[in-house]
Design an enzyme around this catalytic site. Sequence first.
Site, PDB file in Angstrom:
ATOM      1  N   ARG A  60       0.850  -1.099  -0.072  1.00 34.61           N
ATOM      2  CA  ARG A  60      -0.085  -0.007   0.010  1.00 34.61           C
ATOM      3  C   ARG A  60       0.940   1.208   0.024  1.00 34.61           C
ATOM      4  O   ARG A  60       1.720   1.772   0.923  1.00 34.61           O
ATOM      5  CB  ARG A  60      -1.003   0.027   1.331  1.00 34.61           C
ATOM      6  CG  ARG A  60      -1.498   1.193   1.377  1.00 34.61           C
ATOM      7  CD  ARG A  60      -2.851   1.474   2.452  1.00 34.61           C
ATOM      8  NE  ARG A  60      -3.893   0.700   1.899  1.00 34.61           N
ATOM      9  CZ  ARG A  60      -5.085   0.669   2.438  1.00 34.61           C
ATOM     10  NH1 ARG A  60      -5.204   1.270   3.566  1.00 34.61           N
ATOM     11  NH2 ARG A  60      -6.150  -0.045   1.788  1.00 34.61           N
TER      12      ARG A  60
ATOM     13  N   HIS B  10      -7.612   0.451  -6.054  1.00 32.92           N
ATOM     14  CA  HIS B  10      -7.527  -0.146  -5.067  1.00 32.92           C
ATOM     15  C   HIS B  10      -8.393  -1.600  -5.777  1.00 32.92           C
ATOM     16  O   HIS B  10      -9.387  -2.005  -5.217  1.00 32.92           O
ATOM     17  CB  HIS B  10      -8.487   0.400  -4.321  1.00 32.92           C
ATOM     18  CG  HIS B  10      -8.350  -0.026  -2.860  1.00 32.92           C
ATOM     19  ND1 HIS B  10      -7.623  -1.281  -2.418  1.00 32.92           N
ATOM     20  CD2 HIS B  10      -9.084   0.248  -1.591  1.00 32.92           C
ATOM     21  CE1 HIS B  10      -7.773  -1.610  -0.953  1.00 32.92           C
ATOM     22  NE2 HIS B  10      -8.456  -0.642  -0.645  1.00 32.92           N
TER      23      HIS B  10
ATOM     24  N   GLN C 148     -10.223  -3.970  -3.355  1.00 28.59           N
ATOM     25  CA  GLN C 148     -11.450  -3.717  -2.772  1.00 28.59           C
ATOM     26  C   GLN C 148     -12.367  -3.664  -4.028  1.00 28.59           C
ATOM     27  O   GLN C 148     -13.311  -4.242  -3.631  1.00 28.59           O
ATOM     28  CB  GLN C 148     -11.265  -1.904  -2.520  1.00 28.59           C
ATOM     29  CG  GLN C 148     -12.418  -1.444  -1.862  1.00 28.59           C
ATOM     30  CD  GLN C 148     -12.819  -1.907  -0.601  1.00 28.59           C
ATOM     31  OE1 GLN C 148     -12.059  -1.919   0.220  1.00 28.59           O
ATOM     32  NE2 GLN C 148     -14.095  -2.383  -0.648  1.00 28.59           N
TER      33      GLN C 148
ATOM     34  N   ASP D  51     -17.147   7.164  -1.477  1.00 29.17           N
ATOM     35  CA  ASP D  51     -15.953   7.255  -0.955  1.00 29.17           C
ATOM     36  C   ASP D  51     -15.872   8.413  -0.238  1.00 29.17           C
ATOM     37  O   ASP D  51     -16.206   9.410  -0.531  1.00 29.17           O
ATOM     38  CB  ASP D  51     -14.893   6.653  -1.796  1.00 29.17           C
ATOM     39  CG  ASP D  51     -13.714   6.413  -0.918  1.00 29.17           C
ATOM     40  OD1 ASP D  51     -13.702   6.185   0.283  1.00 29.17           O
ATOM     41  OD2 ASP D  51     -12.616   6.187  -1.780  1.00 29.17           O
TER      42      ASP D  51
ATOM     43  N   CYS E 244     -16.255   1.721   0.654  1.00 31.61           N
ATOM     44  CA  CYS E 244     -15.240   0.945   0.975  1.00 31.61           C
ATOM     45  C   CYS E 244     -14.786   1.016   2.291  1.00 31.61           C
ATOM     46  O   CYS E 244     -13.959   0.248   2.916  1.00 31.61           O
ATOM     47  CB  CYS E 244     -14.101   0.960   0.013  1.00 31.61           C
ATOM     48  SG  CYS E 244     -13.303   2.868   0.114  1.00 31.61           S
TER      49      CYS E 244
ATOM     50  N   ARG F 141     -13.381  -8.515   1.772  1.00 30.66           N
ATOM     51  CA  ARG F 141     -11.838  -8.413   1.591  1.00 30.66           C
ATOM     52  C   ARG F 141     -11.008  -9.646   1.793  1.00 30.66           C
ATOM     53  O   ARG F 141     -10.191 -10.095   1.130  1.00 30.66           O
ATOM     54  CB  ARG F 141     -11.502  -7.190   2.508  1.00 30.66           C
ATOM     55  CG  ARG F 141     -11.937  -5.882   1.934  1.00 30.66           C
ATOM     56  CD  ARG F 141     -11.505  -5.264   0.593  1.00 30.66           C
ATOM     57  NE  ARG F 141      -9.973  -5.272   0.605  1.00 30.66           N
ATOM     58  CZ  ARG F 141      -9.372  -4.145   1.157  1.00 30.66           C
ATOM     59  NH1 ARG F 141      -9.933  -3.128   1.695  1.00 30.66           N
ATOM     60  NH2 ARG F 141      -8.022  -4.536   1.050  1.00 30.66           N
TER      61      ARG F 141
HETATM   62  N1  NVA Z   1      -9.961   6.860  -1.326  1.00 28.65           N
HETATM   63  C1  NVA Z   1      -9.581   6.313  -0.125  1.00 28.65           C
HETATM   64  C2  NVA Z   1      -9.943   4.834  -0.010  1.00 28.65           C
HETATM   65  C3  NVA Z   1      -9.882   4.173   1.424  1.00 28.65           C
HETATM   66  C4  NVA Z   1      -9.614   3.073   1.449  1.00 28.65           C
HETATM   67  C5  NVA Z   1      -8.224   6.635   0.151  1.00 28.65           C
HETATM   68  O1  NVA Z   1      -7.511   6.435  -0.572  1.00 28.65           O
HETATM   69  O2  NVA Z   1      -7.854   7.135   1.301  1.00 28.65           O
HETATM   70  N1   CP Z   2     -11.209  -0.281   2.701  1.00 30.61           N
HETATM   71  C1   CP Z   2      -9.856  -0.195   2.859  1.00 30.61           C
HETATM   72  O1   CP Z   2      -8.928  -0.508   2.307  1.00 30.61           O
HETATM   73  O2   CP Z   2      -9.785   0.079   4.305  1.00 30.61           O
HETATM   74  P1   CP Z   2      -8.323   0.181   5.290  1.00 30.61           P
HETATM   75  O3   CP Z   2      -7.722   1.403   4.734  1.00 30.61           O
HETATM   76  O4   CP Z   2      -8.828   0.100   6.580  1.00 30.61           O
HETATM   77  O5   CP Z   2      -7.277  -0.804   4.983  1.00 30.61           O
END
Ligand code: NVA
Ligand code: CP
Length: 302
Positions: free
Chosen positions: A103, A130, A133, A221, A261, A289
């Site tokens: 990540r 993602h 997800q 989101d 998500c 997930r």
């Molecule tokens: N769009 C959000 C998704 C988090 C799972 C982010 O990138 O923070």
């Molecule tokens: N949806 C998701 O990826 O959650 P986290 O940021 O908690 O991993």
Amino acid sequence: MNKDFLCLTDWSRSDLDAIFALARDLKGKQQRGEPHRLLAGKTLAMIFDKSSTRTRVSFEAGMVHLGGHALFLAPGNTQMGRGEPIKDTARCLARYCDGVMIRTFAQAAVEEFARYCDKPVINGLTDSYHPCQVMADLLTVIEHKGGVDGLTYCWIGDGNNMANSWINAAAVFGFELRVATPKGYEPDAAVRERAARMGATVVYTNDIMEAARDADVLNTDVWASMGQEAEQKEREQAFRGYQINMEVVRAAAPDCIVMHCLPAHRDEEITDEVMESRHSAIYDQAENRLHVQKAIMATLMK
Ligand code: NVA
Ligand code: CP
């Protein structure tokens, strides 16, 4: 079959359908308490340059269910965090581990890592995509609606990594997607163009009711993603009116499902009322997930 899971459009529909089938099989086994140690003795390294609750716990728990082990690596205590080149870390982790989940910020960093790592690399979220997800989301749609085809999907809010991932899904699976964003917050032009070249049916609009009308799946989101915290106030202004509330839900199909998500900012992009309503599939998504990532890991790492 690809070595890595970096972006949905790298994969064929038939390979992704096989992952869904395996995910459902593994979910059943887990629910019945049957062992499914497909990755006995294997190790996954997990690199997190951004925060996480669901991704970290679902990958780590998933590896344990599969008979393997996961290692949590944060920038504060690795040499990558002190500037060690990606290619050196990638080559070394490939010699210790059977797979790597990352990540981070730039999609290019994950791609570079995968080029130098001769073990599978899984994208656990970048600024661009993602993919794990959206796979969990589609598994949830399959469970709630019996399949992904013939449904109308609606994205409301920021044209962010999740919106891009849904556009990729529309391109690979061939379903109709409507994307409603404020002006200036549309999804990435290159992502839109690739989807168009792949023959995707995606409608882009600034009109949230036009997007939501009779939709089967409503999705949103946060307005400010990780890394955009300084823009929170400005974005709250720009996104006012782009909230999934009961009025929007009533414009959609009567048995629509609502997805997010997580993490959510209740009463910003989605109301508390919608999250707690019978339309919410949000916690099923979060659970899936685990199941879909187990299937992805088992497919790539076994
Ligand atoms: N769009 C959000 C998704 C988090 C799972 C982010 O990138 O923070
Ligand atoms: N949806 C998701 O990826 O959650 P986290 O940021 O908690 O991993």
